[in-house]
Design a protein around this motif. Structure first.
Motif, short mmCIF file in Angstrom:
data_model
loop_
_atom_site.label_atom_id
_atom_site.label_comp_id
_atom_site.label_asym_id
_atom_site.label_seq_id
_atom_site.Cartn_x
_atom_site.Cartn_y
_atom_site.Cartn_z
N SER A 358 -34.74 68.76 27.05
CA SER A 358 -34.17 67.70 26.22
C SER A 358 -33.32 68.23 25.07
N VAL A 359 -33.42 69.54 24.81
CA VAL A 359 -32.64 70.17 23.73
C VAL A 359 -31.43 70.85 24.36
N SER A 360 -30.25 70.48 23.92
CA SER A 360 -29.04 71.10 24.47
C SER A 360 -28.92 72.54 23.98
N LEU A 361 -28.15 73.35 24.71
CA LEU A 361 -27.97 74.75 24.32
C LEU A 361 -27.23 74.86 22.99
N THR A 362 -26.30 73.96 22.73
CA THR A 362 -25.60 74.00 21.45
C THR A 362 -26.55 73.67 20.30
N GLU A 363 -27.48 72.72 20.54
CA GLU A 363 -28.48 72.41 19.51
C GLU A 363 -29.39 73.62 19.29
N LEU A 365 -28.78 76.84 19.82
CA LEU A 365 -28.08 77.93 19.13
C LEU A 365 -27.85 77.59 17.66
N ALA A 366 -27.61 76.34 17.36
CA ALA A 366 -27.35 75.95 15.97
C ALA A 366 -28.58 76.16 15.09
N THR A 367 -29.77 76.03 15.67
CA THR A 367 -30.98 76.09 14.86
C THR A 367 -31.81 77.34 15.07
N ASP A 368 -31.64 78.02 16.21
CA ASP A 368 -32.59 79.10 16.55
C ASP A 368 -31.93 80.27 17.25
N ALA A 369 -30.63 80.46 17.10
CA ALA A 369 -29.97 81.56 17.80
C ALA A 369 -30.52 82.90 17.33
N VAL A 370 -30.49 83.14 16.03
CA VAL A 370 -31.12 84.30 15.40
C VAL A 370 -31.74 83.78 14.11
N LEU A 386 -23.80 77.47 35.94
CA LEU A 386 -24.91 76.97 35.14
C LEU A 386 -24.42 76.60 33.74
N PRO A 387 -25.03 75.60 33.11
CA PRO A 387 -24.67 75.26 31.72
C PRO A 387 -24.94 76.46 30.82
N ALA A 388 -24.03 76.69 29.85
CA ALA A 388 -24.17 77.83 28.95
C ALA A 388 -23.50 77.49 27.63
N ALA A 389 -23.74 78.34 26.64
CA ALA A 389 -23.10 78.19 25.33
C ALA A 389 -23.15 79.53 24.62
N THR A 390 -22.22 79.74 23.69
CA THR A 390 -22.20 80.96 22.90
C THR A 390 -22.15 80.61 21.42
N ALA A 391 -22.55 81.57 20.59
CA ALA A 391 -22.50 81.37 19.15
C ALA A 391 -22.35 82.73 18.48
N THR A 392 -21.85 82.71 17.25
CA THR A 392 -21.76 83.90 16.42
C THR A 392 -22.72 83.73 15.25
N VAL A 393 -23.45 84.80 14.92
CA VAL A 393 -24.44 84.74 13.84
C VAL A 393 -24.25 85.96 12.95
N SER A 399 -23.96 91.51 12.65
CA SER A 399 -23.35 90.38 13.33
C SER A 399 -23.91 90.31 14.74
N PHE A 400 -24.10 89.08 15.22
CA PHE A 400 -24.67 88.87 16.53
C PHE A 400 -23.78 87.90 17.31
N LYS A 401 -23.51 88.24 18.55
CA LYS A 401 -22.88 87.31 19.48
C LYS A 401 -23.94 86.95 20.50
N VAL A 402 -24.22 85.65 20.62
CA VAL A 402 -25.31 85.19 21.47
C VAL A 402 -24.75 84.29 22.57
N ALA A 403 -25.21 84.52 23.79
CA ALA A 403 -24.87 83.65 24.91
C ALA A 403 -26.17 83.16 25.54
N ALA A 404 -26.28 81.85 25.73
CA ALA A 404 -27.47 81.25 26.32
C ALA A 404 -27.08 80.54 27.61
#
Length: 504
Positions: A358-363, A365-370, A386-393, A399-404
């Motif tokens: 029920s939690v989207s990947l963008t949600e 990453l916004a709250t729990d990526a790192v 497959l559904p995926a998303a990336t974020a920078t932290v 610095s972290f680049k995260v892909a889920a």
């Protein structure tokens, strides 16, 4: 990466000392965990045979209780047991021979072979002795294994674990006294460091004492005391090779104040002195051929059921997934994650976390990526269908680049690149690795086999190079062959000589 694990402790494992403390702190609190989350079925590894308890002869109640309490934890932590009746009889016979001439012939022991590729041996009070199949693969004759086992038995006869427990309790009490009585933070930290340093020194001295006692015990049982020296040298070569494969700096002379084992060169020198004194007047046996026969066919490296690394590619047949790390990264499969190290000091990590559907990947990453980092540049995408998303932290200079990537149910596969200098090139590295993620077809997964030790005879004309080319590796073949067979750079092969190679 194991299918077992607590999915609330995903990044608490050490990253081999390459990451700064801020990096470890930033990642240690994240949610998620090993590649199998709570909803997955945990498959048994290898079921051990029913064996009588060893805690019935010569041990006091405290030793018995401690060993029985910790034994199941050890077996679980190291991937279960590896069962081979011929190998077990070989080790049991050797331990019985060693026990008869030891300082405590009244004690009995149980030897457990752990289904782990790591090179390790240790013991618990109550007569529990452990060796990993990784250690058995590295050894080259009976004298080496006899000295390893005698060393661990010495820890038991000298009650080192009980002594360490008592010493640790004293350190804990001292730490509390320091905390309560000293208000000056700098003075308090210095005092605490001193008490911990004394505990580390205490443990290192126990290792050296166990080396001496073990060498003497092995010699009394007729095994060459030089086996201790030979194995320590093999361990040193393997450690250096492992560092090179993972792009890590190797310093054989470094002494860590808080290390529980002395530096390998220190142990080698001490073992050499003791072995030379013991070996002056007696003929000893090594039985290389006998030992190689008993480990012929021994599984090598990662268990495919926990995933394994081939060069820069990770494959997990049971989960049906694979990916390839960027060029220049050395990969290592651990119980919690697959971790890669670059020569520049960057770290790439692959693991799995539990994120409700029920939690989207963008949600997510916004709250729990790192945990604790500032999240920016969240972008949804598709990887391997497959559904995926990336974020920078960013967090504390890192610095972290995260892909889920969304897997089945609540499982989300995650790539994390950690670097001090996140630029476009490094972002491409992370994305390239993430985009290589694929589902492995079931028929392909079924064909994947465990690597194994194969003992072969050197033929006329064979060289280190020709034998190394038969190894089932894509990199460092010559170095791997030499380390596996205890060969120094100048050593040559002779026709008829038995050697180990790794085959698929």
């Amino acid at each position: 990466m194991s299918e077992r694990g607590d999915h609330t402790a995903c990044l608490k494992r050490s990253w081999r000392g390459l990451a700064a403390a801020t990096l470890a702190l930033a990642l240690s609190a994240c949610s998620g965990g090993s590649l199998t989350d709570a909803e997955s079925t945990v498959l048994p590894t290898i079921t051990p045979p029913t064996r009588p308890s060893v805690a019935s002869s010569g041990f006091d109640a405290r030793e018995i209780a401690l060993g029985q309490r910790e034994h199941p934890k050890i077996v679980a932590a190291f991937g279960g047991t590896y069962v081979d009746p011929d190998l077990q009889r070989f080790l049991d016979t050797m331990v019985a021979d060693l026990a008869r001439v030891s300082e405590r012939p009244d004690l009995s022991y149980t030897v457990t072979v752990l289904n782990s590729p790591s090179i390790n041996a240790f013991s618990l009070p109550g007569g529990y002795v452990y060796v990993t199949r990784g250690l058995l693969a590295l050894a080259n004759d009976t004298s080496e294994i006899a000295n390893v086992l005698a060393h661990e038995m010495a820890h038991i006869t000298q009650r080192h674990a009980i002594q360490r427990e008592q010493q640790a309790s004293s350190v804990a009490v001292m730490s509390q006294v320091v905390t309560d009585a000293i208000r000056d933070p700098e003075t308090g930290q210095a005092a605490l460091a001193l008490t911990k340093g004394r505990l580390a020194q205490f443990s290192r001295q126990q290792e050296l004492d166990a080396d001496v006692i073990g060498i003497r015990t092995a010699a009394k049982a007729g095994y060459d005391p030089e086996g201790s020296v030979n194995f320590l040298r093999a361990l040193e070569r393997q450690t250096e090779l492992h560092s090179r494969v993972l792009n890590q700096a190797y310093d054989p002379g470094r002494v860590d104040l808080f290390a529980s084992h002395p530096a390998t060169p220190q142990r080698i020198l001490a073992a050499e002195r003791e072995a030379q004194q013991v070996a002056r007047t007696t003929e000893f046996r090594r039985d290389r051929a006998a030992y190689l026969r008993v480990i012929d066919g021994l599984p090598f490296g990662d268990d495919p059921r926990e995933g394994f690394v081939q060069g820069r590619t990770f494959v997990h047949p049971q989960l049906g997934i694979t990916f390839t790390a960027p060029e220049g990264y050395g990969l290592e499969n651990t119980s919690r994650a697959v971790v890669g190290f670059s020569q520049a000091g960057d770290i790439i990590r692959f693991d799995a976390v539990s994120v409700p559907a029920s939690v989207s990947l963008t949600e997510y990453l916004a709250t729990d990526a790192v945990r604790g980092g500032q999240v920016t540049q969240i972008e949804p995408m598709t990887i391997g269908g497959l559904p995926a998303a990336t974020a920078t932290v960013t967090s504390e200079g890192w610095s972290f680049k995260v892909a889920a990537i969304r897997g089945q149910g609540a499982r989300v596969y995650r790539f994390i690149l950690a670097t001090r200098d996140l630029n476009a090139e490094r972002e491409r590295e992370l994305l390239t690795s993430a985009q290589s993620f694929r589902i492995v077809p079931e028929e392909v997964a079924r064909r994947i086999r465990q690597q194994r030790i194969s003992v072969v005879q050197v033929a006329p004309g064979d060289t280190v190079e020709t034998m190394a080319n038969r190894m089932a590796f894509d990199d460092h073949r010559i170095e791997r062959f030499r380390a596996l067979n205890g060969l120094s750079p100048g050593d040559r092969l002779s026709p008829g000589q038995l050697v180990k190679i790794v085959v698929q």
